[in-house]
Write a protein that holds these residues in place. Structure first.
Motif, PDB file in Angstrom:
ATOM      1  N   SER B  69       0.838  -1.204   0.000  1.00 53.91           N
ATOM      2  CA  SER B  69       0.000   0.000   0.000  1.00 53.91           C
ATOM      3  C   SER B  69       0.872   1.253   0.000  1.00 53.91           C
ATOM      4  CB  SER B  69      -0.967  -0.003   1.185  1.00 53.91           C
ATOM      5  OG  SER B  69      -0.331   0.439   2.358  1.00 53.91           O
ATOM      6  N   ILE B  70       2.071   1.151   0.609  1.00 53.94           N
ATOM      7  CA  ILE B  70       3.007   2.288   0.543  1.00 53.94           C
ATOM      8  C   ILE B  70       3.465   2.471  -0.896  1.00 53.94           C
ATOM      9  CG2 ILE B  70       5.310   3.098   1.211  1.00 53.94           C
ATOM     10  CD1 ILE B  70       4.369   2.979   3.823  1.00 53.94           C
ATOM     11  N   LEU B  72       1.828   1.717  -3.501  1.00 58.01           N
ATOM     12  CA  LEU B  72       0.706   2.238  -4.287  1.00 58.01           C
ATOM     13  C   LEU B  72       0.427   3.703  -3.968  1.00 58.01           C
ATOM     14  CD1 LEU B  72      -1.866  -0.688  -3.935  1.00 58.01           C
ATOM     15  CD2 LEU B  72      -0.591  -0.070  -5.974  1.00 58.01           C
ATOM     16  N   SER B  74      -1.179   4.713  -1.273  1.00 57.92           N
ATOM     17  CA  SER B  74      -2.533   4.829  -0.721  1.00 57.92           C
ATOM     18  C   SER B  74      -2.569   5.546   0.618  1.00 57.92           C
ATOM     19  CB  SER B  74      -3.145   3.445  -0.494  1.00 57.92           C
ATOM     20  OG  SER B  74      -2.961   2.641  -1.602  1.00 57.92           O
ATOM     21  N   ASN B  75      -1.425   5.623   1.298  1.00 57.90           N
ATOM     22  CA  ASN B  75      -1.451   6.188   2.643  1.00 57.90           C
ATOM     23  C   ASN B  75      -1.530   7.702   2.586  1.00 57.90           C
ATOM     24  OD1 ASN B  75       0.276   3.519   2.776  1.00 57.90           O
ATOM     25  ND2 ASN B  75      -0.803   3.793   4.692  1.00 57.90           N
ATOM     26  N   VAL B  76      -2.660   8.218   3.099  1.00 54.99           N
ATOM     27  CA  VAL B  76      -2.907   9.650   2.940  1.00 54.99           C
ATOM     28  C   VAL B  76      -1.880  10.488   3.682  1.00 54.99           C
ATOM     29  CG1 VAL B  76      -5.349   9.676   2.464  1.00 54.99           C
ATOM     30  CG2 VAL B  76      -4.577   9.518   4.823  1.00 54.99           C
ATOM     31  N   ARG B  77      -1.597  11.620   3.093  1.00 57.67           N
ATOM     32  CA  ARG B  77      -0.773  12.641   3.724  1.00 57.67           C
ATOM     33  C   ARG B  77      -1.643  13.881   3.800  1.00 57.67           C
ATOM     34  NH1 ARG B  77       4.801  12.039   2.301  1.00 57.67           N
ATOM     35  NH2 ARG B  77       5.223  10.157   1.136  1.00 57.67           N
ATOM     36  N   MET B  78      -1.306  14.763   4.714  1.00 54.09           N
ATOM     37  CA  MET B  78      -2.030  16.016   4.768  1.00 54.09           C
ATOM     38  C   MET B  78      -1.346  16.947   3.788  1.00 54.09           C
ATOM     39  SD  MET B  78      -2.892  17.945   8.206  1.00 54.09           S
ATOM     40  CE  MET B  78      -4.310  17.272   8.992  1.00 54.09           C
ATOM     41  N   ASP B  79      -2.018  17.298   2.697  1.00 57.24           N
ATOM     42  CA  ASP B  79      -1.253  17.987   1.653  1.00 57.24           C
ATOM     43  C   ASP B  79      -1.514  19.490   1.585  1.00 57.24           C
ATOM     44  OD1 ASP B  79      -3.710  17.911   0.555  1.00 57.24           O
ATOM     45  OD2 ASP B  79      -3.120  17.071  -1.363  1.00 57.24           O
ATOM     46  N   TYR B  82       2.322  20.385   1.887  1.00 57.79           N
ATOM     47  CA  TYR B  82       3.079  19.404   1.124  1.00 57.79           C
ATOM     48  C   TYR B  82       2.716  19.418  -0.352  1.00 57.79           C
ATOM     49  CZ  TYR B  82       5.200  14.788   0.304  1.00 57.79           C
ATOM     50  OH  TYR B  82       5.948  13.745  -0.149  1.00 57.79           O
TER      51      TYR B  82
END
Lengths: 442, 189
Positions: B69-70, B72, B74-79, B82
């Protein structure tokens, strides 16, 4: 250092870490384990991270998560909802703003098959939105329609948000789901009323379909399209009937629902290789995202519990500030919306809920009722900038002529309507509680 | 140096990619167990093993699927910030903050190892050397932990799965770290 200080420090460090743009689970998990190590050292400080993994494993209702995510992907990727959209298109097209009203209807049906707002969003943005724009509907209004409509996914049963809430608040999922029915339909009704009134005052926003286009469609075709409406009803029924009657558990029902959606896609010949691959792969990706965030947030919550932060906050409100329970409740909802605009939705759910829910219980409110308030607040938080899950999705999925400005502008009236619905449920708790009390005969 | 980094990235990514591709079909295993559970409950005797088995499968699914999943993304970040940065600045920040993530994973692994050692009947303070000893035959397995349900499965296999998953996740994060190092050196990854 007093405990409130530690709690505040942890919270602000986490916010700062989140702002660096590292993966959300990493930021939360890091703050949690460092705080645990500093507070308790080798007397349990090392174990708090892994203890969360064991706790997570034993949260049985969480097994519904991959099932609902899979269902959502099957429904949206296989475009099984095309016919459903056609149905509303043909039947509602003659009204002013009818296609927008039909889209709200479509969203309600999709919500009844799915526990997250993502599927509704994907279907709305890829199927309904281009059609509405082509027919000359106002782009700001329709963008808002799809965002607001898809957010019903977490209020109308089945709802993943209410499953997570149920685990935190230790309330029965069945009652919470039933409690979401009336407020969900009421909110859909309010959206429809809003669209109808605006389009009556200003017909340019939502023109009716041309006479020619409508008379082209024979009556037989119209009736055939009505059958499309059966699909969501069947899927909803195979999932909910065994569950409400107590034949199967919640988790088992979700697996039945996932199988039903999968079977429907196969029978309709829509389960191609690409659809299958995308559904399976994205299910893994999104499930992992949720699970790892919850894993980290559980550790964070455990440290908070260990500090007695909830008690400290309760004392602060009731003893020192001398507020009435209702004032606290309203303040909590406001702060929740505020936080929801900054925090990622899942993080918010697993961090803020364990803090607020015990407090609400301690103040003597009904936790099933609060679950609905909580969910509506989540819906609003999903849609409000700068961080909104739905906003991001919309930006990713919408056609290029819709700018970020349009997306932001589109949600304002709908957020006001939702806040109105929230107030109604607060003032009249029976809106939420009548149905579960009637079914479970309390 | 660059060659070694590249080799590491290639190796780790390949292993995690293949594993993830297999694990993702776990959704059907999970669905099967739950469907069997509803069928057996309705028509015959309810099965004892389905509930816990489903939980174990779920753990395997998300822990072993994590590294993929990393990959891909898929792990959300606060953008908020960023999202607007240049690739170079993103790489700089990730380079630093991924170390926090790695620290978290190390604590998770430590907890998993000591819990696994416990489930094999060891509760002193050197779980790593104990587990190593078990592998080489130098240490004896004590009383094994069983779940407190009616089915009473042994707990160590699922804990070993978690150790493996967390270690692979750690390797994947190191791979991400090295990718950022290469990016900052101006190479294409």
């Amino acid at each position: 250092m007093p405990y409130e200080m530690i709690a505040t420090l942890m919270f602000s460090t986490m916010m700062l870490m989140l702002l660096t743009g590292q993966r959300v689970f990493g930021a939360i998990g890091f703050v949690a384990v460092v705080a645990a190590l500093l507070l308790w050292g080798d007397k349990g400080g090392f174990d708090i991270g892994f203890a969360a993994a064991m706790k997570l494993m034993k949260w049985y209702p969480l097994l519904t998560l991959p099932m609902f995510i899979f269902m959502g992907y099957v429904l949206s990727e296989s475009k099984i909802a095309d016919d459903l959209y056609r149905m509303f298109h043909v039947w509602m097209g003659g009204l002013r703003g009818g296609l927008a009203i039909g889209t709200i209807g479509l969203m309600v049906l999709i919500s009844a098959m799915n526990g997250l707002s993502v599927a509704g969003m994907a279907i709305g943005a890829t199927i309904a939105l281009p059609e509405l724009l082509k027919r000359g509907y106002d782009k700001r209004m329709v963008t808002g329609v799809i965002q607001a409509g898809s957010s019903l996914g977490i209020l109308v049963p089945p709802s993943v948000v209410l499953v997570l809430y149920a685990m935190i608040a230790r309330q029965p999922v069945g009652q919470l789901w039933l409690a979401g029915v009336v407020p969900g339909l009421m909110m859909a009704g309010l959206f429809i009323a809003y669209i109808a009134i605006r389009c009556r005052l200003n017909p340019v926003l939502g023109p009716t379909l041309d006479e020619d286009e409508r008379s082209e469609i024979p009556r037989a075709e119209k009736l055939r399209l009505l059958r499309a409406g059966l699909l969501p009803l069947i899927i909803f029924a195979v999932m909910m009937v065994p569950f409400v009657n107590g034949w199967t558990s919640l988790v088992e029902s979700s697996a039945i629902g996932a199988l039903a959606a999968f079977a429907a896609a196969v029978l309709k010949g829509r389960m191609t290789r690409t659809v299958f691959e995308n559904s399976v792969r994205n299910t893994l990706g999104i499930t992992c995202m949720f699970m790892w965030i919850i894993l980290a947030a559980l550790a964070f919550g455990a440290v908070f519990d260990g500090l007695g932060a909830v008690k400290a906050i309760e004392d602060l409100f009731t003893e020192r500030l001398n507020l009435s329970p209702w004032m606290i409740l309203i303040l909590m909802q406001l702060s929740f919306i505020l936080m929801g605009t900054f925090l990622d939705d899942t993080a918010m759910l697993v961090i803020v809920a364990p803090l607020y829910v015990p407090l609400v219980g301690a103040l003597g409110f009904d936790l099933v009722w609060y679950g609905i308030l909580y969910t509506i607040t989540c819906q609003i938080a999903y849609m409000t900038p700068p961080f909104g899950y739905n906003l991001f999705l919309m930006r990713a999925m919408a056609p290029p002529e819709i700018s970020l400005r349009d997306i932001y502008a589109s949600i304002t009236p709908f957020v006001i309507v939702m806040a109105g619905a929230l107030a109604l449920v607060m003032i009249f708790p029976q809106l939420a509680l009548w149905l579960p009390n009637y079914v479970y005969g309390k | 140096m660059t060659g070694m980094l590249r080799g590491f990235i290639r190796g780790v990514d390949a292993v995690n990619h293949r594993l993830g591709r297999v694990v993702m079909y776990g959704i059907f295993v999970l669905m099967g167990i739950l469907l069997w559970s509803s069928v057996s409950k309705t028509f015959f005797l309810p099965s004892l093993w389905t509930l816990e088995m489903a939980q174990f499968v779920m753990v395997g699914y998300y822990v072993l699927g994590g590294p993929y999943s990393i990959q891909l993304g898929s792990n959300v970040r606060m953008d908020l910030l960023y999202g607007g940065w240049s690739d170079r600045r993103k790489a700089w920040f990730d380079l630093i903050t991924v170390c926090f993530l790695i620290f978290y994973l190390c604590v998770l692994i430590y907890g998993a190892v000591s819990s696994t050692a416990y489930s094999l009947g060891y509760w002193k303070d050197a779980p790593f050397s104990f587990l190593f000893g078990v592998l080489t035959g130098a240490e004896d397995i004590g009383r094994m932990e069983q779940s407190s349900s009616a089915w009473r499965p042994y707990m160590w296999p699922i804990k070993v799965v978690m150790i493996v998953g967390f270690v692979l996740m750690l390797l994947q994060c190191l791979s991400e770290l090295f990718k950022d190092v290469l990016r900052l050196k101006g190479e294409t990854v």
